[in-house]
Design an enzyme around this catalytic site. Structure first.
Site, mmCIF file in Angstrom:
data_model
loop_
_atom_site.group_PDB
_atom_site.id
_atom_site.type_symbol
_atom_site.label_atom_id
_atom_site.label_comp_id
_atom_site.label_asym_id
_atom_site.label_seq_id
_atom_site.Cartn_x
_atom_site.Cartn_y
_atom_site.Cartn_z
ATOM 1 N N TYR A 281 -14.921 2.471 9.283
ATOM 2 C CA TYR A 281 -13.471 2.669 9.432
ATOM 3 C C TYR A 281 -13.151 3.111 10.861
ATOM 4 C CZ TYR A 281 -8.772 4.434 8.292
ATOM 5 O OH TYR A 281 -7.416 4.664 8.241
ATOM 6 N N THR B 209 -6.544 -2.602 -2.134
ATOM 7 C CA THR B 209 -6.208 -1.211 -2.461
ATOM 8 C C THR B 209 -4.696 -1.034 -2.652
ATOM 9 O OG1 THR B 209 -6.167 -0.577 -0.122
ATOM 10 C CG2 THR B 209 -8.236 -0.228 -1.304
ATOM 11 N N TYR C 25 -4.143 -6.950 24.320
ATOM 12 C CA TYR C 25 -3.019 -7.889 24.134
ATOM 13 C C TYR C 25 -1.798 -7.414 24.911
ATOM 14 C CZ TYR C 25 -4.587 -11.530 20.978
ATOM 15 O OH TYR C 25 -5.189 -12.648 20.467
ATOM 16 N N ASP D 31 -0.018 -8.503 1.532
ATOM 17 C CA ASP D 31 -1.078 -7.641 1.006
ATOM 18 C C ASP D 31 -2.080 -8.509 0.249
ATOM 19 O OD1 ASP D 31 -0.646 -4.258 0.440
ATOM 20 O OD2 ASP D 31 -2.445 -5.272 -0.289
ATOM 21 N N GLY E 48 0.816 -1.217 0.000
ATOM 22 C CA GLY E 48 0.000 0.000 0.000
ATOM 23 C C GLY E 48 0.845 1.261 0.000
ATOM 24 N N PHE E 49 0.167 2.380 0.048
ATOM 25 C CA PHE E 49 0.821 3.689 0.004
ATOM 26 C C PHE E 49 1.844 3.821 1.152
ATOM 27 C CE2 PHE E 49 -0.124 8.192 1.645
ATOM 28 C CZ PHE E 49 0.975 8.745 1.008
ATOM 29 N N ALA F 144 -1.192 0.719 12.937
ATOM 30 C CA ALA F 144 -1.470 1.964 12.228
ATOM 31 C C ALA F 144 -2.911 2.346 12.541
ATOM 32 C CB ALA F 144 -1.284 1.764 10.726
#
Ligand code: UDP
Length: 317
Positions: free
Chosen positions: A145, A35, A159, A31, A10-11, A114
């Site tokens: 999201y 996207t 965790y 991946d 990804g980006f 992230a």
């Protein structure tokens, strides 16, 4: 170190891959290319310190051999992507994060999530510090999201508390730069490519909503600093230079010297009215702050889209 990056094509994942490979580490990029794009990592394919695994991390993750870090960057990240892929977005934030944490635990690896400024939703506190709990509509279209990432933070901290996984949580604010997909829908690639094509720049609403844009190289530096810090709580990484979307559209017209007009379109549902990171924590704990002025980062990004358009002539059609 041997490092797994989910969303490695990804980006942001691919820029992190570049940085870690340059430092001499071994990178396993994973991946499912929903996207992501193999073009972003093609330059590493023949490197023996690089491995690519095609896999959807919402399913059980298997990686042979030791791992020092799991960096969990897999997720659709632009509003149009997660509106088109709501279930996948929820699954990768929830099941994908669970699987990535389980893998980190099994390997004795450190784990970096992230996360996003979207955990603050449409914020009622400005700028946003990490101890602000946010204002998210759980059932609105963006909720897929926002809530996935909020759950991801919750399970990451669980965790850490229950299994003693050594975790990091980076809340990433709007980030732009080369490799941000042209049709991604986010405002930076959209306005740049509209300006380069001479098409109207589509400003949503009146354009008085604000955002604060950081160049991807600054983000990569911040993530790298965070990996080296002994700090387990969320940390904002973003550029505090805030502007309205209308100001941003005019800046793009100026930098591209484009004759394009501005066209107003309806504001999407639940579009946050303001967003600006409070980066006091990153400054004091990581000794990090952004270095690339937005005009400079945008010039580099515009150059990249122009070069790309020259080699993919369909882009500008
Ligand atoms: N936006 C816009 N025109 C576009 C795309 C986005 O005016 O063609 C606005 C959008 O409504 C939001 C801001 O630009 O207020 C940033 O949108 P983006 O999708 O980049 O990311 P967000 O910060 O909303 O996650």
């Amino acid at each position: 170190m041997r490092i797994l990056i989910t969303g490695g094509a990804g980006f942001i994942g691919s820029h992190l891959t570049d940085r870690l490979i340059t430092e001499g580490h071994v990178v396993v990029a994973m991946d499912n290319l929903v996207t992501g794009d193999l073009d972003n990592i093609a330059h590493h394919r023949s490197n023996p310190r690089f491995e690519y695994i095609h896999h959807d991390v919402s399913n059980h993750i298997h990686v042979a051999g030791p791992l020092d870090w799991v960096l969990h960057f897999a997720s659709p990240a632009s509003p149009i992507d997660y509106l088109q892929l709501p279930i996948q977005t929820l699954k990768v934030g929830a099941l994908g994060t669970h699987n990535a944490l389980g893998l980190a635990k099994a390997k004795g690896a450190k784990f970096l999530l992230a996360s996003t400024s979207e955990v603050y939703g449409d914020p009622l506190v400005h700028p946003q510090p990490e101890d602000y709990w946010g204002n998210v509509n759980p059932i609105g279209p963006r909720g897929v999201y926002d809530e996935a990432k909020r759950y991801a933070e919750a399970i990451t901290m669980a965790y850490h508390r229950v299994h003693q996984v050594d975790v990091r949580v980076v809340r990433i604010f709007n980030t732009y730069g080369p490799r941000n997909r042209i049709n991604d829908g986010r405002v930076v690639p959209t306005f740049i490519n509209q300006a380069l094509r001479g098409e109207p720049l589509t400003v949503f609403g009146k354009g008085n909503q604000t955002r604060s844009f950081q160049y991807v190289a600054d983000l990569v530096n911040g993530v790298r600093q965070l990996m080296g810090a002994n700090y387990n709580r969320p940390i904002n990484i973003g550029n505090p230079r805030e502007m309205t979307i209308l100001e941003f559209a005019k800046l793009i017209l100026h930098l591209t010297e484009s004759p394009s007009q501005i066209e107003y379109k309806p504001l999407p549902e639940d579009d946050p009215k303001t967003r600006q990171p409070d980066i006091s924590r990153a400054k004091s704990i990581l000794n990090w702050e952004p270095e690339v002025p937005v005009e400079e980062g945008l010039r580099q990004t515009i150059d990249w889209y122009q070069i790309r358009a020259a080699s993919h002539s369909s882009d500008l059609r």
